[in-house]
Design an enzyme around this catalytic site. Structure first.
Site, short mmCIF file in Angstrom:
data_model
loop_
_atom_site.label_atom_id
_atom_site.label_comp_id
_atom_site.label_asym_id
_atom_site.label_seq_id
_atom_site.Cartn_x
_atom_site.Cartn_y
_atom_site.Cartn_z
N ASP A 111 -8.65 4.09 -3.06
CA ASP A 111 -9.65 4.38 -2.03
C ASP A 111 -10.88 5.06 -2.63
O ASP A 111 -11.15 6.25 -2.43
CB ASP A 111 -9.04 5.27 -0.95
CG ASP A 111 -7.92 4.57 -0.21
OD1 ASP A 111 -7.88 3.32 -0.24
OD2 ASP A 111 -7.08 5.25 0.40
N ASP A 145 0.82 -1.20 0.00
CA ASP A 145 0.00 0.00 0.00
C ASP A 145 0.86 1.26 0.00
O ASP A 145 2.03 1.21 0.42
CB ASP A 145 -0.91 -0.01 1.23
CG ASP A 145 -2.11 0.92 1.08
OD1 ASP A 145 -2.39 1.35 -0.05
OD2 ASP A 145 -2.77 1.19 2.09
N GLU A 148 2.88 4.79 -4.27
CA GLU A 148 3.13 5.76 -5.35
C GLU A 148 4.58 6.30 -5.34
O GLU A 148 5.09 6.53 -6.46
CB GLU A 148 2.13 6.92 -5.24
CG GLU A 148 0.71 6.56 -5.58
CD GLU A 148 0.02 5.83 -4.43
OE1 GLU A 148 -0.99 5.15 -4.68
OE2 GLU A 148 0.50 5.92 -3.29
#
Length: 799
Positions: free
Chosen positions: A472, A404, A407
């Site tokens: 999300d 998670d 990026e």
């Protein structure tokens, strides 16, 4: 004025654009054939043009004073796999393969590309430099639709937008998200070609936002390299694209089952109760996903512990072993941030595994979860450190990994990595993170397939087995409405496993209709994983009895379809053809499709057509049935629908509009509690007959569900199906093809032939008459076939 050459004139007429010199100050100086690479010298640099194969050509511009950088993070195909000739005539130089021809006009200097004699695309202004950005421009035809640029939600045809190439999460997005975790530098044209810009540095991809017929790639620095990819049809374009950047390997079979997931399970007792309740309620389950609380009691201050919180999970290893015995795998979340308050901070500093500042010290910054450093996945010792943590957790029983915030979610430009600045490597951070896990498995567990769930990556991340999700998403109808587009677009770029948090993630929204519709859509997306913030449960077991019943039905259908889904996933691993496919793939020349880009109806594998319900209280749903002359049957009622039209249908609460192509073979299994209990030894084989289909093919792929490279090593079984209809006789053949290292399975099929209007005059199996049942009301012929192991079996139905 020099006359315009015919090839260029044809391209200009197609594009509706005047001829431009690529740069007013750039002139042609000469060329040479450098062992198959066309090396063009210009007044301000060099163009290097080389073929990968007949359908892929790479062009690089090397400005004067720079040297060519051969390194690519995306491309795995080796160049020179097709013969090319280089010739000079009539003021132009051409590099010619059996597919693509590259033409370099000397004056004015211009590079154009054609495929099998048909113009594709041409550089417009070519390479340029303005301010802090370098650019490459191409001329677009007026009727081209553009897809690509990674994961976005802006409308299926993305022409008219300018996209930031900088991976960034979009928390709580709805029906629009301009920027997400995959900023892939690729443009895919409705004219069945793609341009892949082979440079991961931060920049922009402009899909004609100025309305002047220009595709423009802008980047802060690095390689000025792109590949042009072309094909006869969409299947060939997908095949070539994934040959270039790599195929997605088959995940473990349990990845196609149902996941229990939420943000998050706080302790061992809670997690055990969830798994046991799924089993007690008869809802299939294959995995449980642990969010942040597995390593800490609080959201803030504990990230980077990367180890079980023994207060909350005192017997984690025993818990995971118990889950495994019940057929449920354990997936753990990990993040690349190591907080200064975490248990591993000093270890990370001492071992030098973090990104640094200008003085070489660990770069420290604040973000939502605390004061932190960032693992430098580009540094060999950091990769080893991170992998050893995964390896230890795997030894304890963890079966899959959730990466998670990759990026990375917060990535200050001042941070420095082993191979470049933060902005230079930002877009390949998740890519390299997935690679270190895949490399670890290949080295230490070469017989196992990894499960790597991540929300950020780059071109070619699929080859590491990365499974992306859309992030999300808002728990609302807008969030659901964007998911089909996101997944279809990513599949067109080689990332076939893009999926969503089923039910929506962000916001304490309790909407039973939305939840059910999202799960019904999820049956026909690559991964079935409900996930949400815990204020409203994501798991079906905690919903009302009515909602639970609808969710159970959807999940059981997902498990029934496992033979078909697993086969479609296998096909993707071999050809790059994604499981979710735009109807454009099926009907590229339809006038309606050429003017409208559709994502609300899509193909699931080769034979299903799906139209998710994405509006509350919907009483109407528009479905586009592709390909004029074809027939599509309602999966549930067998009602026929004709191809080539847009039709309005009436949705039902218990299912979404789902159709099967005439001539399709659909193998279905009896649902099981877990894929641990799955077998293809006894299957239902459905065939949708139509008199207009004179012959058809299908197949079933199977292996043990966990061995890496099962197909390549012969540890698999294929069963091929075929049909032929003529003179009132329908012949159906079942032909097994076991791999060289496989022990053939004795399979029995309950054959169900749909759309049989009258009782057959005779049914023969292997040349002998056999008992059968014909349901006059449902118009279904049911024939129980004898076991098939090695020899082909033919069924002949005389209608």
């Amino acid at each position: 004025m020099k006359p315009i050459p015919h090839a260029v004139l044809a391209l200009c007429l197609l594009a509706g654009l005047p001829v431009h010199a690529q740069n007013a100050d750039r002139t042609y100086l000469g060329y040479r054939n450098d062992n198959g690479t066309l090396d063009i010298a210009t007044s301000d640099g060099r163009y290097l043009i080389r073929p990968y194969d007949a359908n892929i050509v790479e062009t690089s511009f090397v400005p004067r004073g720079e040297t060519f950088d051969p390194a690519s993070h995306a491309v795995v195909l080796k160049p020179g796999q097709a013969q090319a000739t280089i010739r000079e005539a009539d003021g132009r130089i051409q590099l010619v393969t059996d597919g693509i021809t590259v033409t370099v006009e000397k004056s004015p200097l211009r590079i154009s590309y054609a495929y099998k004699g048909k113009p594709l695309v041409a550089e417009k202004e070519g390479y340029g430099h303005a301010g802090e950005l370098e650019s490459i421009e191409f001329a677009l035809a007026g009727d081209e639709a553009l897809y690509g640029a990674g994961s976005r939600a802006v409308g299926m045809n993305r022409r008219g937008n300018r996209f930031r190439l900088y991976n960034r999460a979009s928390y709580g997005f709805g029906n629009r998200a301009d920027q997400m975790g995959y900023g892939i530098p690729m443009a895919v044209s409705s004219h069945k070609y793609a341009i892949h810009f082979d440079n991961p540095q931060a920049g922009w991809l402009d899909f004609d936002s100025r309305k002047d017929g220009t595709l423009r790639y802008e980047v802060m620095g690095g390689r000025k390299t792109y590949q042009v990819i072309a094909g006869d049809d969409w299947a060939q374009l997908m095949d070539e694209t994934t040959r270039l950047t790599g195929r997605q390997p088959l995940p473990p079979r349990w990845a196609f089952g149902n996941f229990a997931s939420r943000f998050g399970y706080h302790d061992e007792a809670e997690a055990r109760a969830v798994v046991d309740r799924f089993i007690a309620d008869g809802i299939p389950l294959d995995a449980i996903v642990f969010d942040l609380y597995w390593f800490g009691k609080t959201v803030k201050g504990t990230m980077g512990n990367l180890g079980w919180d023994r207060d909350s999970f005192p017997h984690a290893e025993a818990m995971m072993a118990d889950f495994d015995r019940k057929g449920v795998k354990t997936v753990l979340i990990t993040e690349p941030f190591v907080l200064t308050t975490s248990r591993r901070w000093q270890e990370a500093v001492q071992q030098g595994v973090l990104a640094t500042d200008a003085q070489g010290k660990p770069f420290v910054f604040d973000f939502f979860f605390g004061n932190t450093g960032l693992v430098d996945v580009f540094k060999p010792q950091a990769r080893d450190w991170f992998w050893n943590i995964y390896k230890d957790l795997k030894a304890g029983g963890a079966a899959g990994w959730w990466g998670d915030l990759g990026e990375p979610e917060t990535h200050p430009s001042a941070a420095r990595h082993a191979t470049g600045t933060a902005d230079q490597v930002h877009n390949i951070y998740g890519h390299e993170w997935a690679k270190l896990i895949a490399d670890g498995y290949a080295r230490d567990f070469p017989q196992e397939r990894p499960f790597i769930l991540m929300r950020s990556g780059y071109s070619g991340s699929q080859r590491f087995g990365m499974i992306p999700w859309s992030g999300d998403v808002q728990r609302g109808w807008g969030g659901l409405q964007s998911q089909m587009e996101i997944a279809l677009q990513m599949g067109m770029q080689g990332q076939a496993y893009m999926h969503s948090d089923l039910g929506g993630f962000a916001g304490p929204v309790l909407d039973d209709e939305l939840y059910v519709r999202w799960l019904q859509y999820g049956v026909f997306q690559p991964i079935f994983r409900p996930h949400a913030q815990e204020e409203v449960p994501a798991e079906a077991i905690f919903r009302t009895p009515a909602v639970k019943a609808l969710a159970r039905a959807a999940i059981r259908l997902r498990y029934a379809m496992l033979p078909y889904n697993y086969t479609a996933a296998f096909d993707d691993s071999r050809s790059g053809m994604p499981m979710m496919r735009p109807v454009l793939f099926e009907d590229p020349d339809n006038e309606f499709m050429s003017t409208t880009s559709i994502s609300s109806t899509y193909l699931w594998g080769p034979d299903f057509l799906v139209a998710p319900v994405t509006e509350p209280g919907a009483t109407r749903k528009e479905v586009f049935f592709p390909r004029k002359g074809s027939v599509w049957f309602d999966f549930y009622t067998d009602e026929p629908h004709h191809g080539g039209i847009l039709e309005t249908v009436t949705p039902r609460p218990d299912r979404i509009p789902t159709y099967v192509r005439a001539g399709a073979f659909i193998p279905l299994a009896q649902p099981v509690q877990s894929t641990r209990d799955y077998s293809t030894a006894k299957l239902d084989l459905h065939y949708w007959h139509d008199a207009g289909v004179t012959q058809a093919q299908g197949h079933l792929y199977d292996d043990d569900g966990h061995t890496a490279h099962a197909f390549e090593t012969g540890k698999y079984e294929l069963v091929r199906f075929s049909s032929r209809f003529a003179d009132g006789r329908l012949a159906l053949t079942v032909a097994p093809e076991p791999g060289a290292a496989a022990t053939p399975t004795a399979r029995t099929f309950d054959l169900k032939v749909h759309n049989v209007a009258a009782k057959p005059r005779a049914v023969q199996v292997g040349g002998k008459a056999i008992a059968y049942h014909w349901d006059a009301k449902r118009r279904v012929l049911d024939v129980r076939l004898p076991a098939v192991r090695a020899a082909a079996l033919q069924v002949v139905v005389t209608l």
